[in-house]
Design a protein around this motif. Structure first.
Motif, mmCIF file in Angstrom:
data_model
loop_
_atom_site.group_PDB
_atom_site.id
_atom_site.type_symbol
_atom_site.label_atom_id
_atom_site.label_comp_id
_atom_site.label_asym_id
_atom_site.label_seq_id
_atom_site.Cartn_x
_atom_site.Cartn_y
_atom_site.Cartn_z
ATOM 1 N N LEU A 1 10.426 -9.641 48.415
ATOM 2 C CA LEU A 1 10.066 -8.594 47.450
ATOM 3 C C LEU A 1 11.127 -7.486 47.431
ATOM 4 O O LEU A 1 11.496 -6.977 46.368
ATOM 5 N N VAL A 2 11.618 -7.113 48.600
ATOM 6 C CA VAL A 2 12.675 -6.101 48.673
ATOM 7 C C VAL A 2 13.900 -6.568 47.881
ATOM 8 O O VAL A 2 14.458 -5.825 47.064
ATOM 9 N N HIS A 3 14.323 -7.814 48.111
ATOM 10 C CA HIS A 3 15.484 -8.358 47.390
ATOM 11 C C HIS A 3 15.238 -8.390 45.888
ATOM 12 O O HIS A 3 16.117 -8.041 45.095
ATOM 13 N N GLN B 1 12.023 0.318 48.243
ATOM 14 C CA GLN B 1 11.819 1.199 49.393
ATOM 15 C C GLN B 1 10.353 1.256 49.795
ATOM 16 O O GLN B 1 10.023 1.275 50.991
ATOM 17 N N ARG B 2 9.443 1.248 48.804
ATOM 18 C CA ARG B 2 8.000 1.276 49.120
ATOM 19 C C ARG B 2 7.573 0.017 49.858
ATOM 20 O O ARG B 2 6.807 0.079 50.817
ATOM 21 N N VAL B 3 8.058 -1.148 49.400
ATOM 22 C CA VAL B 3 7.728 -2.395 50.105
ATOM 23 C C VAL B 3 8.299 -2.357 51.517
ATOM 24 O O VAL B 3 7.630 -2.719 52.493
ATOM 25 N N PHE B 4 9.550 -1.904 51.617
ATOM 26 C CA PHE B 4 10.206 -1.828 52.920
ATOM 27 C C PHE B 4 9.444 -0.911 53.868
ATOM 28 O O PHE B 4 9.253 -1.235 55.046
ATOM 29 N N VAL C 1 17.648 -8.328 58.351
ATOM 30 C CA VAL C 1 17.820 -8.793 56.968
ATOM 31 C C VAL C 1 17.278 -7.778 55.960
ATOM 32 O O VAL C 1 17.991 -7.379 55.027
ATOM 33 N N PRO C 2 16.009 -7.324 56.073
ATOM 34 C CA PRO C 2 15.553 -6.316 55.113
ATOM 35 C C PRO C 2 16.301 -4.987 55.227
ATOM 36 O O PRO C 2 16.554 -4.318 54.216
ATOM 37 N N ILE D 1 20.250 -1.267 52.679
ATOM 38 C CA ILE D 1 21.544 -0.576 52.788
ATOM 39 C C ILE D 1 22.496 -1.060 51.705
ATOM 40 O O ILE D 1 23.168 -0.264 51.030
ATOM 41 N N ASP D 2 22.559 -2.388 51.517
ATOM 42 C CA ASP D 2 23.423 -2.969 50.497
ATOM 43 C C ASP D 2 22.997 -2.516 49.103
ATOM 44 O O ASP D 2 23.838 -2.202 48.249
ATOM 45 N N GLY D 3 21.681 -2.450 48.871
ATOM 46 C CA GLY D 3 21.172 -2.009 47.574
ATOM 47 C C GLY D 3 21.599 -0.594 47.236
ATOM 48 O O GLY D 3 22.031 -0.303 46.120
#
Length: 780
Positions: free
Chosen positions: A171-173, A185-188, A197-198, A203-205
């Motif tokens: 979901l984050v991806h 960010q909310r899912v994270f 990985v998340p 960070i990459d996003g």
């Protein structure tokens, strides 16, 4: 009875099989376990059909379907699934997973989601294995990705799977790929203990969206939580920063990565080198190069091409060539980087020679990027005819087809020499190949039509664009500036602000200031300069803005005020050649010798071999009859081996482009051209025309000055156009120098008594002559 083509083929293989019936199930299972190729898999399929084990044995069917999926034989896999009597969730999840990993295959994302809907209709509940694949497939839907992803998110909530770490990470991806950083960010934040990985995804996003502070803070929080960053983490930040223009941040992240004990790999090195090249920091580039050699990356193709590109941007041509030749057998990416590097350093002949050598050797299969790169090389360095020739050649070589990057590279060549016929051909090509709605192709077409004199056509094309970015708006604004349409430019800028689509950038205000300068709207231009100085749009004044303001004030005769603006420039942004050149040009227009000498001295220091500066100063002296000053400037030019650039003009007649050189007699129609010029001269004199001999800046007799005026290249081009086209046909001329006052007067006369629309594009702007009137209002 439904059967796929693969099943028919499998039955044919089974009939020919030599194994005894009793041995067939065991033989089929052995084949399944060792199947590594499509023919072997079809043979195993045939044995299963012959033995009767399929489709009754769901376990074997699932294995077979999984192998078809792994070999990317999706059509066969889908048809096989149709014949499974009682499919289990693994049948669907295997195929959905394989489809979601193949975004390059057209429609694979939609097929994956259709299978997922079918799975739900069969009463099979989703699990934590299939949902991540489905979410990955959602990203392949482009504009519909967010809607589909949110529906899958809702299903995960309803199924109680929203707390599964694999589903949460997917979901984050998904939200990050849909540019919904806040949702990601909310899912994270709802994850109990996110792993590397998340964390890396977040960070990459942030990095890829240019959110430097958020990316660095997230990285620090990850480290504080005890999660150790890996290479996906560091490389994601470096690539994200570099791709969004945060070059210093990309370099400092690489340095931090190294200082914390992580060895940069080929991905991180090849990501940071373009940023170093953009910074033109050869020292840091050499350090990264040394690290790459120490880590054994000098043979990595991506690193080699990145090094070649970096050295090319830094102007280190010899080091660029050394890296390229030491790499051994060249790869196409490094060859493309070398062509680009030679182009950036104006070594076009070497770039063309390399391209032809590679093309003829057959050692490499040059791709569309190779051709696009060499076309862009010629177009950016004034080799416009060669760029057009290469574009035509590209379409006749192999199966290569120009793309949405090639067209914006070749269109400037059409614009530079006003090759409208070729520009229209490029436009037609882009329509036929479905790339005309690409924002960069559309923007380049707007620019081309404007520079070829078709400003109304450019505006129609601009209005029809399905989407516009700042490049599109700037192309149209620049077109109005070139055509003296200050009012239209101001209205367009207001529409740009009302649209809320894009924010103006530094180029936007350069176009606005230039438009105001062409029309003499001094106070309006100064208003926009004050807007820049207020940094209301997040833009600080740049050197090009000061140059426009100096030109704006200088051409209006406010030379003292223009000089004062130069004195107000900040210490960290001293006046460059463009600023002093604008002042010198204004001094030429108004005959200010004293200030012209000041500007010229500055220019001689900044660019001692620019012949145009010497010519301008000489012309200022000549305009005042100061022939001693003219002699001193010419002596200085001779001592330095400098020669004045001759005046020449282009005119397109049919599909042929003619170049007329002042004083040159080589054109095959020159006798007829000169005869027509004399006829025009006689006719104009009867209507009251008197030659403006004061524009002849040489100390010669009056009669000689009149003869010299007749040889100006734009007059020769118009005469050729009158000889070669039918009455009423518009004439479009390009000149490499500023049109002189006498030629400007002549064009007005000719447009009236010949009934022609005449367009002349000089180095400053377009002049449209119709019925004895010029669009510039005699202000240029």
């Amino acid at each position: 009875m439904r059967r796929s083509s693969v099943l028919h083929a499998a039955v044919a293989l089974a009939v020919a099989a030599e194994a005894a019936p009793a041995a067939r199930p065991a033989r089929a299972l052995q084949l399944l376990l060792r199947s590594a190729s499509y023919p072997q898999l079809r043979q195993a399929h045939a044995h299963l059909l012959k033995s009767g084990a399929f489709p009754a044995d769901t376990r074997l069917a699932t294995k077979l379907l999984s192998l078809y999926s792994a070999l990317r034989q999706f059509r066969d896999a889908a048809l096989l699934l149709d014949d499974v009597e009682d499919p289990d969730p693994f049948c669907f999840s295997n195929l959905i997973s394989a489809l979601s990993k193949s975004p390059s295959l057209g429609g694979s994302a939609r097929v994956a989601l259709a299978l997922f809907r079918r799975m739900l209709r069969c009463g099979l509940p989703p699990d934590c294995f299939v949902l991540p694949s489905v979410l990955k497939a959602c990203a392949g839907l482009q504009s519909a990705a967010l809607l589909a992803g949110r529906q899958v998110h809702a299903l995960a909530l309803a199924s109680g799977l929203d707390g599964d770490p694999f589903v949460q990470t997917s979901l984050v991806h998904m939200y990050l790929r849909s540019d919904r950083t806040s949702d990601a960010q909310r899912v994270f934040d709802g994850m109990a203990s996110p792993g590397v990985v998340p964390w890396s995804a977040m960070i990459d996003g942030y990095a890829r969206r240019g959110c430097v502070g958020e990316a660095l803070r997230a990285f620090d929080r990850m480290c504080e939580s005890g999660v150790v960053p890996n290479a996906v983490t560091w490389n994601g930040m470096i690539a994200g920063f570099a791709a969004n223009g945060f070059r210093m941040e990309a370099v400092s992240t690489l340095q931090r990565m190294h200082s914390q004990g992580f060895r940069p790999d080929g991905s991180s090195v090849s990501s940071v080198l373009p940023a170093i090249g953009d910074l033109e920091d050869a020292v840091v580039g050499t350090q990264v190069h040394a690290h790459a050699v120490k880590c054994g990356l000098e043979s990595d193709g991506c690193v080699v091409s990145a090094l070649v590109g970096m050295y090319g941007k830094c102007g280190c041509v010899e080091e660029m060539l050394r890296v390229f030749h030491l790499a051994g057998r060249p790869e196409v990416a490094s060859c493309n980087a070398l062509v680009s590097g030679l182009s950036n350093n104006s070594r076009v002949d070497e770039a063309l020679s390399l391209f032809r050598e590679l093309q003829g050797s057959g050692a490499l299969e040059l791709n569309v990027i190779s051709w696009t790169s060499i076309i862009g090389c010629c177009s950016q360095n004034g080799r416009d005819v060669e760029a057009l020739d290469l574009f035509r050649e590209m379409q006749t070589v192999g199966l290569l087809k120009p793309n949405s990057v090639t067209i914006p590279c070749v269109l400037p060549a059409c614009a530079n020499i006003a090759a409208l016929t070729h520009g229209k051909s490029c436009h037609s090509f882009s329509i036929r190949n479905g790339i005309s709605e690409d924002v960069y192709v559309g923007s380049s077409l707007v620019d081309m039509y404007a520079k070829c004199g078709r400003i109304r056509h450019a505006r129609r094309l601009f209005d029809a664009m399905p989407s516009r970015n700042v490049v599109s708006w700037n192309a149209m604004l620049g077109g109005y500036a070139m055509h003296g349409g200050a009012g239209d430019a101001v209205q367009l800028f207001d529409a740009m602000q009302r649209s809320g689509q894009v924010r103006p950038d530094a180029i936007t205000f350069t176009c606005l200031l230039a438009a105001c300068g062409q029309a003499g709207l001094t106070e309006q231009g100064m208003h926009y300069f004050d807007v820049i100085k207020s940094e209301r749009h997040g833009i600080a004044p740049r050197t090009e803005h000061y140059a426009c303001v100096v030109s704006l004030l200088g051409r209006a005769g406010k030379l003292g005020r223009a000089y004062a603006v130069i004195g107000e420039m900040p210490a960290d942004q001293p006046p460059d050649a463009c600023v002093w050149g604008a002042l010198l040009s204004a001094c030429k227009v108004h005959g200010d010798v004293a200030l012209g000498e000041v500007a010229a001295e500055k220019l001689f220091e900044l660019e001692p071999r620019n012949v145009g500066n010497y010519v301008l100063l000489s012309n200022i002296y000549a305009g005042k009859g100061m022939w001693d000053g003219v002699g001193r400037v010419r002596d200085a030019m001779r001592a330095m081996g400098l020669k004045k650039n001759p005046g020449y003009s282009w005119i397109q007649v049919g599909n042929q482009l003619h170049m007329l050189l002042a004083g040159d007699k080589s054109h095959p129609q020159m006798p007829q051209i000169l005869e027509r010029v004399e006829e025009l001269d006689a006719r104009m004199r009867r209507l009251g025309y008197l030659p403006s001999t004061e524009v002849v800046l040489q100390d010669v007799e009056e009669q000689d000055k009149e003869v010299m005026l007749c040889g100006h290249s734009e007059k020769l081009a118009v005469a050729l156009g009158l000889l070669s086209t039918s009455p009423g046909t518009p004439l479009r001329v390009i000149k490499n120098l500023r049109i002189c006052g006498d030629c400007h007067t002549v064009m007005k006369f000719v447009s009236r008594f010949e009934g022609r629309e005449i367009s002349v594009r000089d180095t400053n702007r377009f002049h449209h002559f119709t019925d004895g009137v010029c669009s510039c209002g005699d202000y240029w």
